[in-house]
Design a protein around this motif. Structure first.
Motif, PDB file in Angstrom:
ATOM      1  N   THR A 177      -5.595 -78.107 -11.404  1.00 46.67           N
ATOM      2  CA  THR A 177      -6.288 -77.115 -11.066  1.00 46.67           C
ATOM      3  C   THR A 177      -6.257 -76.673 -12.552  1.00 46.67           C
ATOM      4  O   THR A 177      -5.705 -76.196 -13.769  1.00 46.67           O
ATOM      5  CB  THR A 177      -5.586 -75.725 -10.332  1.00 46.67           C
ATOM      6  N   LYS A 178      -7.420 -75.499 -12.704  1.00 41.56           N
ATOM      7  CA  LYS A 178      -7.869 -74.677 -14.065  1.00 41.56           C
ATOM      8  C   LYS A 178      -8.461 -73.360 -13.913  1.00 41.56           C
ATOM      9  O   LYS A 178      -9.147 -73.720 -12.923  1.00 41.56           O
ATOM     10  CB  LYS A 178      -8.319 -75.384 -15.092  1.00 41.56           C
ATOM     11  N   ASN A 179      -8.747 -72.344 -14.688  1.00 38.67           N
ATOM     12  CA  ASN A 179      -9.325 -71.394 -15.191  1.00 38.67           C
ATOM     13  C   ASN A 179     -10.683 -70.691 -15.703  1.00 38.67           C
ATOM     14  O   ASN A 179     -11.090 -69.787 -15.188  1.00 38.67           O
ATOM     15  CB  ASN A 179      -8.413 -70.215 -14.829  1.00 38.67           C
ATOM     16  N   ARG A 180     -10.717 -71.999 -16.206  1.00 35.82           N
ATOM     17  CA  ARG A 180     -11.694 -71.908 -17.289  1.00 35.82           C
ATOM     18  C   ARG A 180     -12.983 -72.725 -16.947  1.00 35.82           C
ATOM     19  O   ARG A 180     -12.916 -73.932 -16.221  1.00 35.82           O
ATOM     20  CB  ARG A 180     -11.864 -72.287 -18.804  1.00 35.82           C
ATOM     21  N   PHE A 181     -14.430 -71.576 -16.129  1.00 36.43           N
ATOM     22  CA  PHE A 181     -14.934 -72.278 -15.324  1.00 36.43           C
ATOM     23  C   PHE A 181     -16.012 -72.387 -15.675  1.00 36.43           C
ATOM     24  O   PHE A 181     -16.328 -71.771 -16.242  1.00 36.43           O
ATOM     25  CB  PHE A 181     -15.288 -70.761 -14.065  1.00 36.43           C
ATOM     26  N   PHE A 182     -16.588 -74.005 -15.317  1.00 37.30           N
ATOM     27  CA  PHE A 182     -17.607 -74.546 -16.268  1.00 37.30           C
ATOM     28  C   PHE A 182     -18.460 -75.514 -14.281  1.00 37.30           C
ATOM     29  O   PHE A 182     -17.564 -76.004 -13.732  1.00 37.30           O
ATOM     30  CB  PHE A 182     -17.188 -75.704 -16.471  1.00 37.30           C
ATOM     31  N   PRO A 183     -19.808 -75.592 -14.442  1.00 40.82           N
ATOM     32  CA  PRO A 183     -20.119 -76.178 -13.024  1.00 40.82           C
ATOM     33  C   PRO A 183     -20.524 -77.504 -13.540  1.00 40.82           C
ATOM     34  O   PRO A 183     -20.886 -78.536 -11.893  1.00 40.82           O
ATOM     35  CB  PRO A 183     -21.195 -74.757 -12.822  1.00 40.82           C
ATOM     36  N   GLY A 184     -20.150 -77.821 -14.784  1.00 41.07           N
ATOM     37  CA  GLY A 184     -20.663 -79.326 -14.597  1.00 41.07           C
ATOM     38  C   GLY A 184     -19.573 -80.495 -14.418  1.00 41.07           C
ATOM     39  O   GLY A 184     -18.211 -80.237 -14.302  1.00 41.07           O
ATOM     40  N   PRO A 185     -19.943 -81.640 -15.238  1.00 40.35           N
ATOM     41  CA  PRO A 185     -18.357 -82.618 -14.505  1.00 40.35           C
ATOM     42  C   PRO A 185     -17.634 -81.727 -15.710  1.00 40.35           C
ATOM     43  O   PRO A 185     -17.386 -81.295 -16.693  1.00 40.35           O
ATOM     44  CB  PRO A 185     -19.040 -84.071 -15.049  1.00 40.35           C
ATOM     45  N   ALA A 203     -16.839 -70.399 -18.611  1.00 37.59           N
ATOM     46  CA  ALA A 203     -17.134 -70.852 -19.537  1.00 37.59           C
ATOM     47  C   ALA A 203     -18.364 -70.735 -20.092  1.00 37.59           C
ATOM     48  O   ALA A 203     -19.108 -70.683 -19.157  1.00 37.59           O
ATOM     49  CB  ALA A 203     -16.810 -72.493 -19.297  1.00 37.59           C
ATOM     50  N   PRO A 204     -18.293 -70.774 -21.799  1.00 36.52           N
ATOM     51  CA  PRO A 204     -19.592 -70.916 -22.780  1.00 36.52           C
ATOM     52  C   PRO A 204     -20.541 -71.999 -21.919  1.00 36.52           C
ATOM     53  O   PRO A 204     -19.419 -73.279 -21.988  1.00 36.52           O
ATOM     54  CB  PRO A 204     -19.113 -71.135 -24.390  1.00 36.52           C
ATOM     55  N   GLY A 205     -21.587 -71.984 -21.927  1.00 33.47           N
ATOM     56  CA  GLY A 205     -22.918 -72.749 -21.879  1.00 33.47           C
ATOM     57  C   GLY A 205     -23.469 -73.151 -20.281  1.00 33.47           C
ATOM     58  O   GLY A 205     -23.609 -73.703 -19.367  1.00 33.47           O
ATOM     59  N   THR A 206     -22.189 -72.052 -19.239  1.00 29.76           N
ATOM     60  CA  THR A 206     -22.551 -72.068 -18.185  1.00 29.76           C
ATOM     61  C   THR A 206     -23.947 -71.327 -17.479  1.00 29.76           C
ATOM     62  O   THR A 206     -23.948 -72.057 -16.962  1.00 29.76           O
ATOM     63  CB  THR A 206     -21.034 -71.279 -17.140  1.00 29.76           C
ATOM     64  N   ALA A 207     -24.319 -70.193 -17.988  1.00 24.76           N
ATOM     65  CA  ALA A 207     -25.440 -69.748 -17.765  1.00 24.76           C
ATOM     66  C   ALA A 207     -26.819 -70.495 -17.725  1.00 24.76           C
ATOM     67  O   ALA A 207     -27.335 -70.956 -17.045  1.00 24.76           O
ATOM     68  CB  ALA A 207     -25.186 -68.628 -18.206  1.00 24.76           C
ATOM     69  N   GLU A 208     -26.200 -71.088 -18.952  1.00 26.24           N
ATOM     70  CA  GLU A 208     -27.729 -72.255 -19.443  1.00 26.24           C
ATOM     71  C   GLU A 208     -27.750 -73.782 -18.753  1.00 26.24           C
ATOM     72  O   GLU A 208     -28.423 -73.980 -18.702  1.00 26.24           O
ATOM     73  CB  GLU A 208     -27.367 -72.665 -21.092  1.00 26.24           C
ATOM     74  N   MET A 209     -26.235 -74.082 -18.604  1.00 26.54           N
ATOM     75  CA  MET A 209     -26.254 -75.226 -17.674  1.00 26.54           C
ATOM     76  C   MET A 209     -26.757 -74.563 -16.373  1.00 26.54           C
ATOM     77  O   MET A 209     -27.761 -75.617 -15.515  1.00 26.54           O
ATOM     78  CB  MET A 209     -24.996 -76.005 -17.436  1.00 26.54           C
ATOM     79  N   LEU A 210     -26.366 -73.577 -15.510  1.00 29.43           N
ATOM     80  CA  LEU A 210     -26.918 -73.256 -14.077  1.00 29.43           C
ATOM     81  C   LEU A 210     -28.944 -73.146 -14.055  1.00 29.43           C
ATOM     82  O   LEU A 210     -29.492 -74.118 -13.242  1.00 29.43           O
ATOM     83  CB  LEU A 210     -26.519 -72.249 -13.677  1.00 29.43           C
ATOM     84  N   ALA A 211     -29.093 -72.586 -15.662  1.00 31.98           N
ATOM     85  CA  ALA A 211     -30.861 -72.637 -16.202  1.00 31.98           C
ATOM     86  C   ALA A 211     -31.072 -73.416 -15.647  1.00 31.98           C
ATOM     87  O   ALA A 211     -32.483 -74.236 -15.155  1.00 31.98           O
ATOM     88  CB  ALA A 211     -30.786 -71.635 -16.745  1.00 31.98           C
ATOM     89  N   ALA A 212     -30.492 -74.636 -16.420  1.00 34.35           N
ATOM     90  CA  ALA A 212     -30.798 -76.448 -16.549  1.00 34.35           C
ATOM     91  C   ALA A 212     -31.342 -77.413 -14.971  1.00 34.35           C
ATOM     92  O   ALA A 212     -32.236 -78.272 -15.385  1.00 34.35           O
ATOM     93  CB  ALA A 212     -30.640 -76.954 -17.393  1.00 34.35           C
ATOM     94  N   MET A 213     -30.701 -76.757 -13.984  1.00 28.86           N
ATOM     95  CA  MET A 213     -30.478 -77.635 -12.927  1.00 28.86           C
ATOM     96  C   MET A 213     -31.664 -77.489 -12.456  1.00 28.86           C
ATOM     97  O   MET A 213     -32.408 -76.486 -12.700  1.00 28.86           O
ATOM     98  CB  MET A 213     -29.568 -76.624 -12.541  1.00 28.86           C
ATOM     99  N   PRO A 214     -32.128 -78.341 -11.922  1.00 33.55           N
ATOM    100  CA  PRO A 214     -33.561 -78.487 -11.065  1.00 33.55           C
ATOM    101  C   PRO A 214     -33.598 -77.599 -10.156  1.00 33.55           C
ATOM    102  O   PRO A 214     -32.929 -76.887  -9.487  1.00 33.55           O
ATOM    103  CB  PRO A 214     -33.777 -79.718 -10.084  1.00 33.55           C
ATOM    104  N   ALA A 215     -34.351 -76.031 -10.053  1.00 35.06           N
ATOM    105  CA  ALA A 215     -34.774 -75.504  -9.114  1.00 35.06           C
ATOM    106  C   ALA A 215     -34.964 -75.540  -7.561  1.00 35.06           C
ATOM    107  O   ALA A 215     -34.762 -75.121  -6.267  1.00 35.06           O
ATOM    108  CB  ALA A 215     -35.705 -73.636  -9.582  1.00 35.06           C
TER     109      ALA A 215
END
Length: 367
Positions: A342-350, A204-216
Protein backbone atom coordinates in the motif's frame (compact mmCIF):
# COMPACT_ATOMS: atom_id res chain seq x y z
CA UNK A 1 13.15 -11.06 2.93
CA UNK A 2 12.75 -8.25 5.48
CA UNK A 3 16.11 -6.53 4.94
CA UNK A 4 16.07 -6.20 1.12
CA UNK A 5 12.43 -5.09 1.13
CA UNK A 6 13.08 -2.47 3.81
CA UNK A 7 16.13 -1.23 1.91
CA UNK A 8 14.13 -0.97 -1.31
CA UNK A 9 11.25 1.01 0.13
CA UNK A 10 13.65 3.29 2.01
CA UNK A 11 15.31 4.04 -1.33
CA UNK A 12 11.93 4.70 -2.99
CA UNK A 13 11.03 7.21 -0.29
CA UNK A 14 14.46 8.87 -0.18
CA UNK A 15 14.43 9.34 -3.96
CA UNK A 16 11.03 11.04 -3.80
CA UNK A 17 9.39 8.37 -5.95
CA UNK A 18 7.21 7.41 -3.00
CA UNK A 19 5.87 9.36 -0.02
CA UNK A 20 4.70 6.64 2.35
CA UNK A 21 4.64 2.92 1.76
CA UNK A 22 3.93 -0.41 3.48
CA UNK A 23 4.91 -3.93 2.39
CA UNK A 24 3.85 -7.12 4.11
CA UNK A 25 4.56 -10.73 3.19
CA UNK A 26 3.35 -13.96 4.73
CA UNK A 27 4.91 -17.31 3.90
CA UNK A 28 3.21 -20.55 4.92
CA UNK A 29 1.07 -18.65 7.40
CA UNK A 30 3.90 -16.69 9.05
CA UNK A 31 4.58 -12.97 8.76
CA UNK A 32 8.08 -12.70 7.24
CA UNK A 33 8.06 -9.08 6.01
CA UNK A 34 6.50 -6.12 7.81
CA UNK A 35 8.22 -3.08 6.32
CA UNK A 36 7.19 0.59 6.35
CA UNK A 37 8.78 3.84 5.24
CA UNK A 38 7.91 7.48 4.85
CA UNK A 39 5.10 9.86 5.68
CA UNK A 40 1.44 8.97 6.14
CA UNK A 41 0.23 12.57 6.23
CA UNK A 42 2.36 15.31 4.64
CA UNK A 43 0.35 18.04 6.37
CA UNK A 44 1.35 16.86 9.84
CA UNK A 45 4.46 14.79 9.18
CA UNK A 46 2.83 11.73 10.75
CA UNK A 47 4.90 8.65 9.94
CA UNK A 48 3.63 5.45 8.35
CA UNK A 49 3.31 2.60 10.84
CA UNK A 50 2.37 -1.02 10.22
CA UNK A 51 -1.24 -0.42 11.29
CA UNK A 52 -1.83 2.70 9.15
CA UNK A 53 -4.77 2.03 6.80
CA UNK A 54 -4.47 3.27 3.20
CA UNK A 55 -7.32 3.74 0.75
CA UNK A 56 -6.29 1.17 -1.85
CA UNK A 57 -9.02 1.38 -4.52
CA UNK A 58 -9.74 -1.91 -6.32
CA UNK A 59 -7.37 -3.93 -4.17
CA UNK A 60 -10.55 -4.04 -2.08
CA UNK A 61 -12.28 -6.14 -4.75
CA UNK A 62 -10.17 -9.11 -3.72
CA UNK A 63 -11.36 -8.57 -0.15
CA UNK A 64 -15.02 -8.52 -1.23
CA UNK A 65 -14.51 -11.69 -3.27
CA UNK A 66 -13.03 -13.38 -0.22
CA UNK A 67 -16.16 -12.55 1.79
CA UNK A 68 -18.25 -14.28 -0.89
CA UNK A 69 -16.07 -17.40 -0.77
CA UNK A 70 -16.30 -17.62 3.03
CA UNK A 71 -20.10 -17.45 2.72
CA UNK A 72 -20.12 -20.00 -0.11
CA UNK A 73 -18.15 -22.42 2.05
CA UNK A 74 -20.87 -22.08 4.69
CA UNK A 75 -23.66 -22.70 2.16
CA UNK A 76 -25.11 -19.18 2.21
CA UNK A 77 -24.92 -18.97 -1.58
CA UNK A 78 -23.45 -20.83 -4.54
CA UNK A 79 -21.47 -19.65 -7.54
CA UNK A 80 -24.12 -20.89 -9.96
CA UNK A 81 -27.01 -19.50 -7.92
CA UNK A 82 -29.11 -17.23 -10.17
CA UNK A 83 -28.86 -13.72 -8.78
CA UNK A 84 -32.66 -13.36 -9.00
CA UNK A 85 -33.03 -16.07 -6.34
CA UNK A 86 -31.41 -13.68 -3.88
CA UNK A 87 -32.24 -10.37 -5.55
CA UNK A 88 -35.34 -10.67 -7.78
CA UNK A 89 -35.17 -7.08 -9.03
CA UNK A 90 -31.85 -7.74 -10.73
CA UNK A 91 -33.55 -9.78 -13.45
CA UNK A 92 -34.90 -6.68 -15.23
CA UNK A 93 -34.12 -6.17 -18.93
CA UNK A 94 -33.04 -9.73 -19.68
CA UNK A 95 -30.65 -10.30 -16.77
CA UNK A 96 -32.67 -13.13 -15.19
CA UNK A 97 -30.06 -15.78 -16.09
CA UNK A 98 -27.17 -13.95 -14.48
CA UNK A 99 -25.40 -15.91 -11.73
CA UNK A 100 -23.09 -15.23 -8.82
CA UNK A 101 -20.28 -16.64 -10.98
CA UNK A 102 -21.03 -14.06 -13.67
CA UNK A 103 -20.83 -11.34 -11.03
CA UNK A 104 -17.47 -12.52 -9.72
CA UNK A 105 -15.96 -12.70 -13.22
CA UNK A 106 -17.18 -9.27 -14.40
CA UNK A 107 -19.46 -11.01 -16.90
CA UNK A 108 -22.83 -9.46 -15.98
CA UNK A 109 -22.83 -6.85 -18.74
CA UNK A 110 -23.68 -3.93 -16.41
CA UNK A 111 -20.34 -2.08 -16.15
CA UNK A 112 -21.68 1.45 -16.52
CA UNK A 113 -23.21 4.09 -14.30
CA UNK A 114 -24.81 7.38 -15.44
CA UNK A 115 -22.38 10.13 -16.42
CA UNK A 116 -23.85 12.57 -13.90
CA UNK A 117 -23.46 10.29 -10.90
CA UNK A 118 -21.64 11.84 -7.93
CA UNK A 119 -19.76 10.59 -4.88
CA UNK A 120 -22.80 11.46 -2.78
CA UNK A 121 -24.84 9.11 -4.97
CA UNK A 122 -22.35 6.32 -4.27
CA UNK A 123 -23.09 6.62 -0.56
CA UNK A 124 -26.79 5.77 -1.08
CA UNK A 125 -26.65 1.98 -1.06
CA UNK A 126 -30.30 1.27 -1.83
CA UNK A 127 -30.44 3.79 -4.67
CA UNK A 128 -27.24 2.45 -6.24
CA UNK A 129 -28.47 -1.14 -6.08
CA UNK A 130 -31.83 -0.15 -7.57
CA UNK A 131 -30.08 1.72 -10.39
CA UNK A 132 -27.84 -1.24 -11.22
CA UNK A 133 -30.69 -3.76 -11.00
CA UNK A 134 -32.68 -1.73 -13.50
CA UNK A 135 -29.73 -1.30 -15.90
CA UNK A 136 -29.98 -2.58 -19.43
CA UNK A 137 -26.99 -4.86 -20.02
CA UNK A 138 -24.32 -3.92 -22.56
CA UNK A 139 -24.10 -7.64 -23.37
CA UNK A 140 -26.05 -10.72 -22.33
CA UNK A 141 -24.78 -11.94 -18.95
CA UNK A 142 -22.22 -14.69 -19.38
CA UNK A 143 -21.45 -13.99 -23.04
CA UNK A 144 -18.49 -11.68 -22.45
CA UNK A 145 -16.38 -10.10 -19.75
CA UNK A 146 -15.53 -6.49 -19.03
CA UNK A 147 -14.25 -4.76 -15.92
CA UNK A 148 -17.14 -3.51 -13.76
CA UNK A 149 -15.13 -0.79 -12.03
CA UNK A 150 -17.91 0.71 -9.89
CA UNK A 151 -20.92 -1.57 -10.22
CA UNK A 152 -19.07 -4.77 -9.25
CA UNK A 153 -18.87 -3.86 -5.58
CA UNK A 154 -22.55 -3.06 -5.27
CA UNK A 155 -23.61 -6.30 -6.93
CA UNK A 156 -21.28 -8.36 -4.74
CA UNK A 157 -22.25 -6.39 -1.65
CA UNK A 158 -25.98 -6.73 -2.30
CA UNK A 159 -25.63 -10.46 -2.85
CA UNK A 160 -23.88 -10.67 0.52
CA UNK A 161 -26.58 -8.55 2.14
CA UNK A 162 -29.41 -10.60 0.66
CA UNK A 163 -27.76 -13.87 1.69
CA UNK A 164 -26.97 -12.79 5.27
CA UNK A 165 -29.18 -9.84 6.14
CA UNK A 166 -26.06 -7.82 6.96
CA UNK A 167 -24.09 -5.19 5.00
CA UNK A 168 -20.85 -6.47 3.52
CA UNK A 169 -18.78 -4.19 5.77
CA UNK A 170 -20.27 -5.94 8.81
CA UNK A 171 -19.83 -9.40 7.30
CA UNK A 172 -16.20 -8.59 6.47
CA UNK A 173 -15.57 -7.52 10.05
CA UNK A 174 -17.36 -10.42 11.72
CA UNK A 175 -16.47 -13.30 9.41
CA UNK A 176 -12.98 -12.38 8.20
CA UNK A 177 -11.30 -9.47 9.95
CA UNK A 178 -12.16 -10.18 13.59
CA UNK A 179 -11.18 -13.86 13.48
CA UNK A 180 -7.85 -12.85 11.94
CA UNK A 181 -7.27 -10.01 14.41
CA UNK A 182 -7.28 -7.27 11.74
CA UNK A 183 -10.67 -5.63 12.29
CA UNK A 184 -9.05 -2.22 12.78
CA UNK A 185 -6.95 -2.43 9.61
CA UNK A 186 -9.32 -3.81 6.94
CA UNK A 187 -12.43 -1.86 5.97
CA UNK A 188 -15.02 -1.02 3.41
CA UNK A 189 -16.81 1.70 5.39
CA UNK A 190 -14.29 3.21 7.82
CA UNK A 191 -15.86 4.29 11.13
CA UNK A 192 -15.71 8.08 11.30
CA UNK A 193 -13.67 8.14 14.55
CA UNK A 194 -10.94 6.14 12.77
CA UNK A 195 -10.42 8.58 9.89
CA UNK A 196 -7.55 10.33 11.65
CA UNK A 197 -5.47 7.12 11.52
CA UNK A 198 -5.61 6.85 7.72
CA UNK A 199 -2.84 7.80 5.32
CA UNK A 200 -3.51 10.83 3.14
CA UNK A 201 -3.15 10.31 -0.60
CA UNK A 202 -1.21 12.74 -2.80
CA UNK A 203 -1.30 12.77 -6.60
CA UNK A 204 2.07 11.89 -8.11
CA UNK A 205 3.65 14.25 -10.66
CA UNK A 206 2.43 13.43 -14.14
CA UNK A 207 -0.93 12.01 -13.01
CA UNK A 208 -3.02 14.55 -14.91
CA UNK A 209 -0.89 14.18 -18.04
CA UNK A 210 -1.17 10.41 -18.01
CA UNK A 211 -4.94 10.48 -17.62
CA UNK A 212 -5.23 13.02 -20.42
CA UNK A 213 -3.15 10.78 -22.70
CA UNK A 214 -5.47 7.80 -22.31
CA UNK A 215 -7.90 7.13 -25.20
CA UNK A 216 -11.04 9.17 -24.61
CA UNK A 217 -13.16 6.53 -26.33
CA UNK A 218 -12.03 3.71 -24.05
CA UNK A 219 -15.23 1.95 -22.93
CA UNK A 220 -14.00 1.94 -19.33
CA UNK A 221 -14.05 5.75 -19.30
CA UNK A 222 -17.51 5.84 -20.87
CA UNK A 223 -18.75 3.55 -18.10
CA UNK A 224 -17.13 5.44 -15.20
CA UNK A 225 -17.60 9.22 -14.79
CA UNK A 226 -14.44 11.20 -13.96
CA UNK A 227 -15.93 12.15 -10.57
CA UNK A 228 -16.00 8.47 -9.62
CA UNK A 229 -12.56 7.54 -10.97
CA UNK A 230 -10.11 6.97 -8.11
CA UNK A 231 -7.67 9.80 -7.46
CA UNK A 232 -6.04 11.31 -4.40
CA UNK A 233 -9.04 13.58 -3.85
CA UNK A 234 -11.45 10.66 -4.23
CA UNK A 235 -9.46 8.49 -1.83
CA UNK A 236 -9.29 11.26 0.78
CA UNK A 237 -13.01 12.07 0.57
CA UNK A 238 -14.69 11.27 3.92
CA UNK A 239 -17.89 10.28 2.11
CA UNK A 240 -16.00 7.66 0.12
CA UNK A 241 -14.04 6.43 3.12
CA UNK A 242 -16.97 6.07 5.52
CA UNK A 243 -19.46 4.60 3.03
CA UNK A 244 -19.96 0.98 2.08
CA UNK A 245 -18.45 1.10 -1.44
CA UNK A 246 -16.89 -2.37 -1.83
CA UNK A 247 -15.50 -1.72 -5.30
CA UNK A 248 -12.63 -0.24 -3.29
CA UNK A 249 -11.29 -0.71 0.20
CA UNK A 250 -9.15 0.78 2.96
CA UNK A 251 -6.49 -1.42 4.50
CA UNK A 252 -3.01 -1.88 5.81
CA UNK A 253 -0.65 -4.06 3.81
CA UNK A 254 -0.22 -6.26 6.87
CA UNK A 255 -3.96 -6.88 7.15
CA UNK A 256 -4.70 -7.74 3.54
CA UNK A 257 -1.60 -9.93 3.27
CA UNK A 258 -2.82 -11.80 6.35
CA UNK A 259 -6.24 -12.29 4.74
CA UNK A 260 -4.67 -13.79 1.61
CA UNK A 261 -2.40 -15.94 3.78
CA UNK A 262 -5.49 -17.37 5.50
CA UNK A 263 -6.86 -18.38 2.10
CA UNK A 264 -3.71 -20.41 1.48
CA UNK A 265 -3.27 -22.03 4.89
CA UNK A 266 -3.94 -21.65 8.61
CA UNK A 267 -2.87 -18.39 10.20
CA UNK A 268 -2.81 -18.69 13.98
CA UNK A 269 -5.42 -21.43 13.72
CA UNK A 270 -7.71 -19.61 11.24
CA UNK A 271 -8.25 -20.90 7.69
CA UNK A 272 -10.81 -19.07 5.57
CA UNK A 273 -11.44 -21.81 3.00
CA UNK A 274 -10.25 -25.43 2.62
CA UNK A 275 -7.93 -26.61 -0.14
CA UNK A 276 -10.73 -27.82 -2.41
CA UNK A 277 -12.44 -24.44 -2.46
CA UNK A 278 -9.11 -22.64 -2.85
CA UNK A 279 -8.47 -24.64 -6.00
CA UNK A 280 -11.95 -23.82 -7.27
CA UNK A 281 -11.82 -20.09 -6.64
CA UNK A 282 -8.32 -19.63 -8.08
CA UNK A 283 -8.79 -21.69 -11.26
CA UNK A 284 -8.93 -19.84 -14.57
CA UNK A 285 -12.54 -18.76 -15.14
CA UNK A 286 -12.13 -16.52 -18.18
CA UNK A 287 -9.26 -15.29 -20.31
CA UNK A 288 -11.30 -13.43 -22.92
CA UNK A 289 -10.53 -9.95 -24.14
CA UNK A 290 -11.95 -7.55 -21.60
CA UNK A 291 -14.55 -5.41 -23.38
CA UNK A 292 -13.82 -2.37 -21.23
CA UNK A 293 -10.06 -2.20 -21.63
CA UNK A 294 -9.47 -4.07 -24.89
CA UNK A 295 -6.96 -6.73 -23.89
CA UNK A 296 -7.20 -10.27 -22.47
CA UNK A 297 -7.52 -10.40 -18.70
CA UNK A 298 -7.24 -13.85 -17.11
CA UNK A 299 -9.60 -14.02 -14.15
CA UNK A 300 -10.52 -16.45 -11.43
CA UNK A 301 -13.61 -16.04 -9.22
CA UNK A 302 -13.21 -12.44 -8.09
CA UNK A 303 -9.45 -12.18 -8.57
CA UNK A 304 -7.11 -11.42 -11.44
CA UNK A 305 -4.61 -14.13 -12.33
CA UNK A 306 -0.91 -13.44 -12.76
CA UNK A 307 1.51 -11.36 -10.73
CA UNK A 308 1.35 -7.64 -11.57
CA UNK A 309 4.20 -6.66 -13.86
CA UNK A 310 4.49 -10.12 -15.43
CA UNK A 311 2.97 -12.04 -18.30
CA UNK A 312 0.03 -13.80 -16.59
CA UNK A 313 0.89 -16.98 -18.46
CA UNK A 314 4.25 -17.03 -16.68
CA UNK A 315 2.70 -16.67 -13.21
CA UNK A 316 -0.64 -18.50 -13.55
CA UNK A 317 -0.86 -19.60 -9.92
CA UNK A 318 -0.82 -16.04 -8.56
CA UNK A 319 -4.24 -14.57 -7.75
CA UNK A 320 -5.17 -11.18 -6.32
CA UNK A 321 -6.12 -7.62 -7.22
CA UNK A 322 -4.23 -4.39 -7.89
CA UNK A 323 -5.72 -1.00 -7.14
CA UNK A 324 -5.61 2.13 -9.26
CA UNK A 325 -3.05 4.39 -7.65
CA UNK A 326 -0.40 1.76 -7.05
CA UNK A 327 -1.49 -0.70 -4.37
CA UNK A 328 -1.76 -4.47 -4.85
CA UNK A 329 -2.27 -7.70 -2.96
CA UNK A 330 -1.84 -11.26 -4.17
CA UNK A 331 -1.12 -14.80 -3.10
CA UNK A 332 0.58 -17.78 -4.72
CA UNK A 333 -0.37 -21.32 -3.66
CA UNK A 334 2.73 -22.63 -5.47
CA UNK A 335 5.08 -20.83 -3.06
CA UNK A 336 2.89 -20.26 -0.01
CA UNK A 337 3.50 -16.53 -0.36
CA UNK A 338 0.98 -13.75 0.16
CA UNK A 339 2.04 -10.18 -0.57
CA UNK A 340 0.58 -6.70 -0.16
CA UNK A 341 1.82 -3.21 -0.87
CA UNK A 342 0.00 0.00 0.00
CA UNK A 343 1.17 3.54 -0.67
CA UNK A 344 -0.11 7.08 -0.70
CA UNK A 345 1.60 8.69 -3.70
CA UNK A 346 -1.23 8.09 -6.15
CA UNK A 347 -0.33 7.35 -9.77
CA UNK A 348 -2.87 5.81 -12.19
CA UNK A 349 -0.31 3.96 -14.30
CA UNK A 350 1.63 0.76 -13.62
CA UNK A 351 3.09 0.62 -10.12
CA UNK A 352 6.86 0.31 -10.34
CA UNK A 353 6.94 -0.29 -6.58
CA UNK A 354 4.56 -3.27 -6.85
CA UNK A 355 6.43 -4.68 -9.86
CA UNK A 356 9.88 -4.21 -8.35
CA UNK A 357 9.15 -5.49 -4.86
CA UNK A 358 6.84 -8.23 -6.09
CA UNK A 359 9.64 -9.54 -8.29
CA UNK A 360 12.07 -9.36 -5.37
CA UNK A 361 9.71 -11.38 -3.18
CA UNK A 362 9.04 -13.96 -5.88
CA UNK A 363 12.75 -14.38 -6.58
CA UNK A 364 13.54 -14.82 -2.91
CA UNK A 365 10.72 -17.32 -2.46
CA UNK A 366 12.04 -19.63 -5.16
CA UNK A 367 15.60 -19.82 -3.84
Amino acid sequence: MQQPVQQTIDELVESGEELGIQVAVYRNGELVVDAVAGIADPATGRQVTSDTPFFSASTGKGVAATVVHVLAERGALGYDTPIVELWPEFGAHGKEKATVRHALTHSLGVPAVPADLTVRDLADWDAMCALIADSEPWWEPGTGTGYHAVTWGYVIGELVRRATGRPISQVLRQEVAEPLGIADELYFGVPEPELGRLARLVDAPGTAEMLAAMPADLPLFKATPPALTPSAAYGNNPTVLTSDIPSGGTMSARAVARMYAALLTEVDGIRLVPDARLREITALATAETDRMVGFPTPRALGYNLGRPGTDPQQTPTVFGMPGMGGSAAWADPATGISFALTKNRFFPGPSTAVDRIGALIAETATR
